[in-house]
Enzyme design. Structure first.
Site, PDB file in Angstrom:
ATOM      1  N   GLY A  71      -1.091 127.066 115.581  1.00  0.00           N
ATOM      2  CA  GLY A  71      -0.986 126.675 116.993  1.00  0.00           C
ATOM      3  C   GLY A  71      -1.725 127.637 117.898  1.00  0.00           C
ATOM      4  CE1 TYR A 204       9.936 126.397 122.498  1.00  0.00           C
ATOM      5  CE2 TYR A 204      11.236 127.146 124.374  1.00  0.00           C
ATOM      6  CZ  TYR A 204      10.193 127.341 123.475  1.00  0.00           C
ATOM      7  OH  TYR A 204       9.414 128.463 123.571  1.00  0.00           O
ATOM      8  CE  LYS A 208      10.167 128.554 119.562  1.00  0.00           C
ATOM      9  NZ  LYS A 208       9.054 129.063 118.781  1.00  0.00           N
TER      10      LYS A 208
HETATM   11  N1  LIG Z   1       4.363 130.660 126.546  1.00  0.00           N
HETATM   12  C1  LIG Z   1       5.595 131.104 126.748  1.00  0.00           C
HETATM   13  O1  LIG Z   1       6.019 131.341 127.876  1.00  0.00           O
HETATM   14  C2  LIG Z   1       6.467 131.338 125.558  1.00  0.00           C
HETATM   15  C3  LIG Z   1       7.709 131.980 125.759  1.00  0.00           C
HETATM   16  C4  LIG Z   1       8.560 132.150 124.682  1.00  0.00           C
HETATM   17  C5  LIG Z   1       8.167 131.761 123.427  1.00  0.00           C
HETATM   18  N2  LIG Z   1       6.966 131.163 123.248  1.00  0.00           N
HETATM   19  C6  LIG Z   1       6.618 130.714 121.920  1.00  0.00           C
HETATM   20  O2  LIG Z   1       5.336 131.195 121.546  1.00  0.00           O
HETATM   21  C7  LIG Z   1       4.671 130.214 120.754  1.00  0.00           C
HETATM   22  C8  LIG Z   1       3.325 129.922 121.374  1.00  0.00           C
HETATM   23  O3  LIG Z   1       3.560 129.449 122.672  1.00  0.00           O
HETATM   24  P1  LIG Z   1       2.395 128.846 123.565  1.00  0.00           P
HETATM   25  O4  LIG Z   1       2.830 129.045 124.950  1.00  0.00           O
HETATM   26  O5  LIG Z   1       1.094 129.344 123.105  1.00  0.00           O
HETATM   27  O6  LIG Z   1       2.550 127.304 123.226  1.00  0.00           O
HETATM   28  P2  LIG Z   1       1.531 126.120 123.600  1.00  0.00           P
HETATM   29  O7  LIG Z   1       2.346 124.903 123.837  1.00  0.00           O
HETATM   30  O8  LIG Z   1       0.593 126.552 124.640  1.00  0.00           O
HETATM   31  O9  LIG Z   1       0.730 125.965 122.243  1.00  0.00           O
HETATM   32  C9  LIG Z   1       1.302 125.403 121.099  1.00  0.00           C
HETATM   33  C10 LIG Z   1       0.188 124.966 120.169  1.00  0.00           C
HETATM   34  O10 LIG Z   1       0.784 124.307 119.047  1.00  0.00           O
HETATM   35  C11 LIG Z   1      -0.114 123.308 118.639  1.00  0.00           C
HETATM   36  N3  LIG Z   1       0.524 122.288 117.820  1.00  0.00           N
HETATM   37  C12 LIG Z   1       1.271 121.232 118.229  1.00  0.00           C
HETATM   38  N4  LIG Z   1       1.590 120.465 117.166  1.00  0.00           N
HETATM   39  C13 LIG Z   1       1.050 121.057 116.066  1.00  0.00           C
HETATM   40  C14 LIG Z   1       1.023 120.746 114.691  1.00  0.00           C
HETATM   41  N5  LIG Z   1       1.595 119.638 114.207  1.00  0.00           N
HETATM   42  N6  LIG Z   1       0.376 121.575 113.853  1.00  0.00           N
HETATM   43  C15 LIG Z   1      -0.244 122.692 114.327  1.00  0.00           C
HETATM   44  N7  LIG Z   1      -0.255 123.037 115.630  1.00  0.00           N
HETATM   45  C16 LIG Z   1       0.383 122.213 116.495  1.00  0.00           C
HETATM   46  C17 LIG Z   1      -0.665 122.725 119.941  1.00  0.00           C
HETATM   47  O11 LIG Z   1      -1.874 122.047 119.719  1.00  0.00           O
HETATM   48  C18 LIG Z   1      -0.788 123.974 120.805  1.00  0.00           C
HETATM   49  O12 LIG Z   1      -2.099 124.475 120.798  1.00  0.00           O
HETATM   50  C19 LIG Z   1       5.587 128.999 120.681  1.00  0.00           C
HETATM   51  O13 LIG Z   1       6.289 129.029 119.463  1.00  0.00           O
HETATM   52  C20 LIG Z   1       6.537 129.213 121.829  1.00  0.00           C
HETATM   53  O14 LIG Z   1       7.797 128.671 121.567  1.00  0.00           O
HETATM   54  C21 LIG Z   1       6.097 130.944 124.292  1.00  0.00           C
HETATM   55  C1  LIG Z   2      10.279 130.408 128.117  1.00  0.00           C
HETATM   56  C2  LIG Z   2       9.343 129.780 127.137  1.00  0.00           C
HETATM   57  O1  LIG Z   2       9.967 129.522 125.929  1.00  0.00           O
HETATM   58  C3  LIG Z   2       8.462 128.670 127.591  1.00  0.00           C
HETATM   59  N1  LIG Z   2       7.544 129.165 128.603  1.00  0.00           N
HETATM   60  C4  LIG Z   2       9.206 127.492 128.164  1.00  0.00           C
HETATM   61  O2  LIG Z   2       9.458 127.513 129.349  1.00  0.00           O
HETATM   62  O3  LIG Z   2       9.518 126.578 127.452  1.00  0.00           O
END
Ligand SMILES: NC(=O)c1ccc[n+]([C@@H]2O[C@H](COP(=O)([O-])OP(=O)(O)OC[C@H]3O[C@@H](n4cnc5c(N)ncnc54)[C@H](O)[C@@H]3O)[C@@H](O)[C@H]2O)c1
Ligand SMILES: C[C@@H](O)[C@H](N)C(=O)O
Length: 396
Positions: A71, A204, A208
């Site tokens: 991802g 979600y 997690k």
């Molecule tokens: N961004 C935040 O604020 C935040 C906060 C807490 C945790 N996280 C965690 O960090 C991780 C990355 O977050 P992000 O913000 O980059 O998410 P994002 O939604 O921007 O990116 C997720 C990626 O997963 C890919 N994806 C979807 N389905 C898929 C599949 N079947 N196979 C392979 N890839 C697939 C999508 O194409 C996308 O590029 C996630 O697990 C998220 O839960 C993010």
């Molecule tokens: C907090 C984090 O997991 C993500 N940015 C969401 O809001 O879903």
């Protein structure tokens, strides 16, 4: 004899004594050696480094880990690949996703197609590219997940099962990020500690908590090196957020520069933990390099700050004084109302030295420093990215 020759003799004598005393030749010792094998050289004890040099069977450049990021075209993946490539070598970090990589990403290093639901494809990638670590970023975030629960269950839960099984099978180190969304209305919200009630109300969050528990189970049951950090809302300039409840805190910067009008989808007083992306990516690398036996937990909270939309507006107005702000809460408000307001990350700070660099002022300074040129220099407001690949706001 020269000092170098004496040094060599003394080193070999030490190795001889260690071998004789079986310190590293027990099954535990072998485990320890392979464990240190994928540590950053700076973190390795010197004697073990010396010993590894003699028995090293890996063919990787400079003994750096080979990393697969799933991802990786989301908000966090491109930045992490860039940080890890600087540290471990461009050819050692494989970005993967199910979407086509933009030209700047495709040109930056190895990029491969990998659907997290396709076990065989992942297996093939791990074997072909001798992967040592997986950073599992594929997920549907909180708001997107609520709009497609069956898909969120597949990607977030089945996908996790695939990487867990493969990490066990191939003895990989596995990082799976968790989130403030892994807590719910029954958790203490200010502050929220690492160990407390976790009854989230989004698919979600449920996925997690499942990931945290499954990873910890695999660690205790199979000795798999599972690691997880619970991130707050992550704020970035170079990439757009993927459909979460904290996305407003990215939108505001683009709106301030593009139109001067900002509508928050959360109430003005909704306090949530947040972090600038550089801190987030640094926490991943630092955490992954800590020797396993120094970790007292497998899952840690990390954070940098907490603010409300109203407080962020006040800080943004220091850069864009004419910014107009409205508050029109939508379905994401219900999610935010169940999440932590202030995150307690004292265990991460005590156990492995986690320390954030950006507070709300530092965050606003760097966001405007990065985004101003994107909006000032590009005369085509409909373009999604500027010439240097920096993203304009594309999500609603
Ligand atoms: N961004 C935040 O604020 C935040 C906060 C807490 C945790 N996280 C965690 O960090 C991780 C990355 O977050 P992000 O913000 O980059 O998410 P994002 O939604 O921007 O990116 C997720 C990626 O997963 C890919 N994806 C979807 N389905 C898929 C599949 N079947 N196979 C392979 N890839 C697939 C999508 O194409 C996308 O590029 C996630 O697990 C998220 O839960 C993010
Ligand atoms: C907090 C984090 O997991 C993500 N940015 C969401 O809001 O879903």
């Amino acid at each position: 004899m020269t000092t170098t020759v004496w040094g060599l003799i003394i080193k070999w004598l030490i190795v001889f004594v260690l071998l004789k005393s079986n310190i590293f030749i027990t099954s535990y010792g072998i485990y320890t050696i392979s464990y240190y094998d994928d540590c950053h050289p700076e973190n390795r004890p010197k004697i073990i480094v010396f010993f590894i040099r003699e028995i090293d069977h890996t063919k990787h450049e400079g003994n750096k880990p080979r990393v697969l990021i799933t991802g990786s075209l989301g908000q966090l993946g491109t930045g992490l690949a860039s940080v890890m490539r600087k540290r471990y070598g461009v050819q050692n970090v494989f970005m993967s996703d199910i979407i086509k990589a933009p030209p700047n990403v495709a040109a930056s290093g190895p990029y491969v197609f990998a659907d997290i639901l396709d076990f065989k494809r992942l297996q093939e990638l791990i074997v072909t590219h001798s992967i040592d670590w997986i950073v599992h970023f594929s997920a549907l975030l909180s708001a997107v997940g609520e709009n497609n629960v069956p898909l969120a269950m597949r990607v977030n839960i089945e996908g996790l099962h695939n990487v867990l099984e493969l990490s066990k099978q191939y003895k990989l180190k596995l990082f799976v990020p968790s989130t403030i969304g892994a807590f719910g209305p029954d958790s203490p919200r200010n502050p929220t500690p690492d160990l407390t009630i976790q009854r989230p109300r989004t698919i979600y969050g449920v996925s997690k908590v499942h990931a945290e528990l499954m990873g910890e189970y695999y660690f205790h049951r199979f000795g798999m090196d599972f690691r997880s950090l619970r991130f707050p809302g992550v704020i970035s300039a170079d990439t757009n957020p993927g459909g979460g409840t904290t996305d407003y805190a990215v939108h505001i910067f683009h709106d301030a520069l593009q139109t001067g009008d900002f509508t928050s989808f959360l109430r003005r007083d909704t306090r949530l933990p947040m972090m600038y992306i550089d801190d987030c990516l640094r926490s991943v690398v630092q955490f992954m390099e800590i020797p396993s036996n120094q970790l007292k937990q497998r899952t840690y909270n990390v954070t940098a700050m907490s603010f409300t939309p109203e407080e962020l507006v006040a800080e943004v107005r220091k850069h864009v004084p004419h910014l107009k702000a409205k508050y029109e809460p939508d379905s994401r408000q219900k999610i935010a109302d169940t999440w932590p307001e202030v995150f307690d990350d004292s265990n991460a700070r005590a156990d492995w030295g986690w320390k954030h660099e950006y507070d709300i002022k530092g965050l606003c300074d760097i966001m405007f420093e990065k985004l101003r040129p994107v909006y000032d220099t590009d005369s085509h407001p409909d373009n999604a990215s500027s010439k240097d690949g920096k993203q304009k706001r594309t999500t609603a």
